[in-house]
Design an enzyme around this catalytic site. Structure first.
Site, PDB file in Angstrom:
ATOM      1  N   GLU A  47     -46.700 -20.352  16.301  1.00 46.92           N
ATOM      2  CA  GLU A  47     -46.097 -19.977  15.003  1.00 46.92           C
ATOM      3  C   GLU A  47     -47.177 -20.025  13.914  1.00 46.92           C
ATOM      4  O   GLU A  47     -47.981 -20.959  13.892  1.00 46.92           O
ATOM      5  CB  GLU A  47     -45.002 -21.006  14.684  1.00 46.92           C
ATOM      6  N   ASN A 110     -41.258 -15.737   8.123  1.00 47.64           N
ATOM      7  CA  ASN A 110     -42.012 -16.403   9.180  1.00 47.64           C
ATOM      8  C   ASN A 110     -41.726 -15.580  10.446  1.00 47.64           C
ATOM      9  O   ASN A 110     -40.627 -15.630  10.984  1.00 47.64           O
ATOM     10  CB  ASN A 110     -41.510 -17.850   9.302  1.00 47.64           C
ATOM     11  N   LYS A 127     -38.035 -15.435  11.804  1.00 55.58           N
ATOM     12  CA  LYS A 127     -37.410 -16.750  12.035  1.00 55.58           C
ATOM     13  C   LYS A 127     -36.092 -16.882  11.270  1.00 55.58           C
ATOM     14  O   LYS A 127     -36.040 -16.629  10.068  1.00 55.58           O
ATOM     15  CB  LYS A 127     -38.388 -17.841  11.597  1.00 55.58           C
ATOM     16  N   GLU A 146     -40.558 -24.757   4.047  1.00 58.05           N
ATOM     17  CA  GLU A 146     -40.247 -23.442   4.644  1.00 58.05           C
ATOM     18  C   GLU A 146     -39.114 -22.744   3.907  1.00 58.05           C
ATOM     19  O   GLU A 146     -39.131 -21.534   3.727  1.00 58.05           O
ATOM     20  CB  GLU A 146     -39.910 -23.603   6.124  1.00 58.05           C
ATOM     21  N   CYS A 172     -39.979 -21.683  16.450  1.00 52.70           N
ATOM     22  CA  CYS A 172     -39.936 -23.117  16.147  1.00 52.70           C
ATOM     23  C   CYS A 172     -38.528 -23.674  16.006  1.00 52.70           C
ATOM     24  O   CYS A 172     -37.858 -23.901  16.993  1.00 52.70           O
ATOM     25  CB  CYS A 172     -40.797 -23.449  14.935  1.00 52.70           C
ATOM     26  N   ASN A 197     -44.692 -25.389  15.047  1.00 54.93           N
ATOM     27  CA  ASN A 197     -45.491 -26.409  14.342  1.00 54.93           C
ATOM     28  C   ASN A 197     -44.545 -27.569  14.130  1.00 54.93           C
ATOM     29  O   ASN A 197     -43.683 -27.516  13.237  1.00 54.93           O
ATOM     30  CB  ASN A 197     -45.949 -25.897  12.977  1.00 54.93           C
TER      31      ASN A 197
END
Ligand code: CDV
Length: 310
Positions: A47, A110, A127, A146, A172, A197
């Site tokens: 990622e 993302n 994402k 995020e 993720c 991550n």
């Protein structure tokens, strides 16, 4: 007849905040060459693989924030990766921060792409499940912004026919959600690719720190088994800008067993030959069409009924 695909899961060690894209792309190319030497058809990167994971710190300057994102894919700095993939004849999966101009505005996602052996993009995923918080938390040892820096991916969770099978992606935190695997499985997924991550400390829930490796494995092994899919999960590991992240880059069979795993917290290539036909027995065992009791699942039954397995 087996349907074999040799996969290199390219764990990344930490990336420094001041490291430039060209250096990182060169690092990814070195891993790609090693994967090619080991006979891989596909290399899977993590990622946000092109930079340090910048949502771990506060950025209030728009120009600075945008500098962490890719405006085009491929762009001038990432083109060498695409060229090398086409030259070697190896596919790749790459997570990156995407800046797009859509609906008359600037948007941040993302994202991850799947690229074929010819260096052409097959598919992209944004994402969906964004962890963390919107506001600065000055008492935390690091941030998890995020929700502030990215928009929620607008889906869908989809699959692509590629590499002799059916491939899906999630990113993720998506791996912790049952729905992710099930929706991909309803799309027939046989190979689920994930970059992550994952810090080994959650400031808000320190009681879970000792379980971070366990929870990482738990959700993916269950997701693989319950949905009859291979799972390839690739981490950014080690201490990056003061944030300690788990390793455990893993290749998980449709049985739920971990068949290959990283041993370090640095750049490490984990290679395994996956037989996509191993998914068949598990898909038959559960046989969604015959055995799911969606008419008894309550108010969401009608929406679920509209989704039928292939
Ligand atoms: N990048 C992530 O989505 N990380 C989350 C952490 C913050 C819990 C994860 O689910 O691994």
């Amino acid at each position: 007849m087996a349907r074999l695909i040799t996969i290199g899961a390219a764990q990344s060690g930490p990336i420094r905040r001041d490291e430039n894209r060209a250096t990182i792309v060169e690092r990814l190319i070195q891993q790609m060459r090693e994967a090619h030497r080991q006979g891989c058809d596909l290399i899977v990167y993590t990622e946000v693989a092109l930079t340090a994971f910048f949502s771990h710190w506060w950025i209030d300057n728009e120009e600075e924030l945008d500098s962490w994102f890719e405006r085009e894919m491929p762009g001038p700095e990432t083109q060498p990766l695409f060229d090398e993939a086409a030259r070697l004849g190896i596919g790749f999966h790459l997570g990156y921060a995407e800046l797009a101009f859509e609906e008359g505005r600037k948007r941040h996602f993302n994202s991850a792409i799947l690229v074929g052996k010819d260096g052409v993009i097959i598919g992209k995923f944004r994402k969906m499940h964004l962890p963390g918080h919107y506001e600065r938390r000055p008492n935390n040892p690091f941030q998890n912004l995020e929700k502030r820096y990215f928009e929620f991916g607008d889906g869908p969770l989809q699959t692509w026919r590629a590499f002799g099978g059916v491939v899906g992606m999630c990113i993720c935190n998506d791996r912790r959600w049952t729905e992710t695997y099930r929706l991909l499985a309803l799309g027939g997924v046989e190979l689920t690719l994930i970059g992550y991550n994952t810090p080994d400390h959650i400031p808000e829930y320190p009681q879970m720190d000792r379980l971070s490796n366990f929870h990482h494995q738990l959700c993916m092994q269950a997701g693989a088994y319950q949905n009859g899919t291979w799972v390839v999960a690739v981490g950014k590991a080690g201490v990056e800008e003061g944030v300690s992240q788990i390793g455990l880059t893993s290749i998980i069979a449709p049985s739920g067993e971990v068949v290959a795993q990283s041993k370090t917290l640095g750049d490490e290539l984990v290679v395994h030959t996956c037989d996509l036909d191993e998914t068949i027995a598990y898909k038959q065992l559960f046989d969604f069409a015959a055995n799911r009791r969606i008419q008894h699942y309550g108010p969401i039954a009608s929406q679920l009924a509209a989704i039928s397995p292939p």
